[in-house]
Design an enzyme around this catalytic site. Sequence first.
Site, PDB file in Angstrom:
ATOM      1  N   GLU A  93      39.047  45.712  38.797  1.00 34.41           N
ATOM      2  CA  GLU A  93      40.019  46.707  39.290  1.00 34.41           C
ATOM      3  C   GLU A  93      40.649  46.258  40.603  1.00 34.41           C
ATOM      4  O   GLU A  93      41.834  46.511  40.831  1.00 34.41           O
ATOM      5  CB  GLU A  93      39.360  48.083  39.436  1.00 34.41           C
ATOM      6  CG  GLU A  93      38.817  48.675  38.139  1.00 34.41           C
ATOM      7  CD  GLU A  93      39.811  48.713  36.974  1.00 34.41           C
ATOM      8  OE1 GLU A  93      41.028  48.754  37.207  1.00 34.41           O
ATOM      9  OE2 GLU A  93      39.358  48.691  35.815  1.00 34.41           O
ATOM     10  N   CYS A 146      43.967  32.878  37.601  1.00 35.06           N
ATOM     11  CA  CYS A 146      43.984  34.166  38.311  1.00 35.06           C
ATOM     12  C   CYS A 146      43.754  33.956  39.803  1.00 35.06           C
ATOM     13  O   CYS A 146      44.382  34.610  40.635  1.00 35.06           O
ATOM     14  CB  CYS A 146      42.933  35.107  37.724  1.00 35.06           C
ATOM     15  SG  CYS A 146      43.360  35.685  36.049  1.00 35.06           S
ATOM     16  N   HIS A 184      43.422  44.059  39.667  1.00 37.92           N
ATOM     17  CA  HIS A 184      44.619  44.830  39.297  1.00 37.92           C
ATOM     18  C   HIS A 184      45.326  45.343  40.538  1.00 37.92           C
ATOM     19  O   HIS A 184      46.560  45.347  40.602  1.00 37.92           O
ATOM     20  CB  HIS A 184      44.230  46.017  38.413  1.00 37.92           C
ATOM     21  CG  HIS A 184      43.996  45.663  36.981  1.00 37.92           C
ATOM     22  ND1 HIS A 184      44.798  44.809  36.265  1.00 37.92           N
ATOM     23  CD2 HIS A 184      43.035  46.081  36.104  1.00 37.92           C
ATOM     24  CE1 HIS A 184      44.357  44.715  35.019  1.00 37.92           C
ATOM     25  NE2 HIS A 184      43.268  45.455  34.896  1.00 37.92           N
ATOM     26  N   CYS A 203      39.215  33.250  36.975  1.00 34.11           N
ATOM     27  CA  CYS A 203      39.455  31.889  36.493  1.00 34.11           C
ATOM     28  C   CYS A 203      40.416  31.207  37.476  1.00 34.11           C
ATOM     29  O   CYS A 203      40.977  31.865  38.367  1.00 34.11           O
ATOM     30  CB  CYS A 203      40.016  31.908  35.068  1.00 34.11           C
ATOM     31  SG  CYS A 203      41.726  32.487  34.969  1.00 34.11           S
TER      32      CYS A 203
HETATM   33 ZN   LIG Z   1      42.072  45.876  33.300  1.00 38.61          ZN
HETATM   34 ZN   LIG Z   2      41.858  34.732  34.498  1.00 39.90          ZN
END
Ligand SMILES: [Zn+2]
Ligand SMILES: [Zn+2]
Length: 89
Positions: A44, A81, A47, A78
Amino acid sequence: MNFVFGEARSPGAAAVISTYRLKPRKPNEPDLLESRLLKEAVHEIGHMTGLKHCARVECVMHFSERLSDTDLKSPNFCDDCRSHLRVSY
Ligand SMILES: [Zn+2]
Ligand SMILES: [Zn+2]
């Protein structure tokens, strides 16, 4: 969706996670709840920084449709990200 493990503004400054469906079935697995909470919290927060869901099953930003998805993924971002996080901040 019938339920969520968590929800966040994306990007934004608010998120919520629920322990209701994260609790292990066996009472002798307290570490499992802690591990699931960590992953959902990091997810979260991801996000909140603007990250979307990731196709890599091991990435913490992978969408958890069921608890087995949460148990399978790691608490880490990862490389893709993580590089997005670096660009954002
Ligand atoms: Zn999500
Ligand atoms: Zn990722």
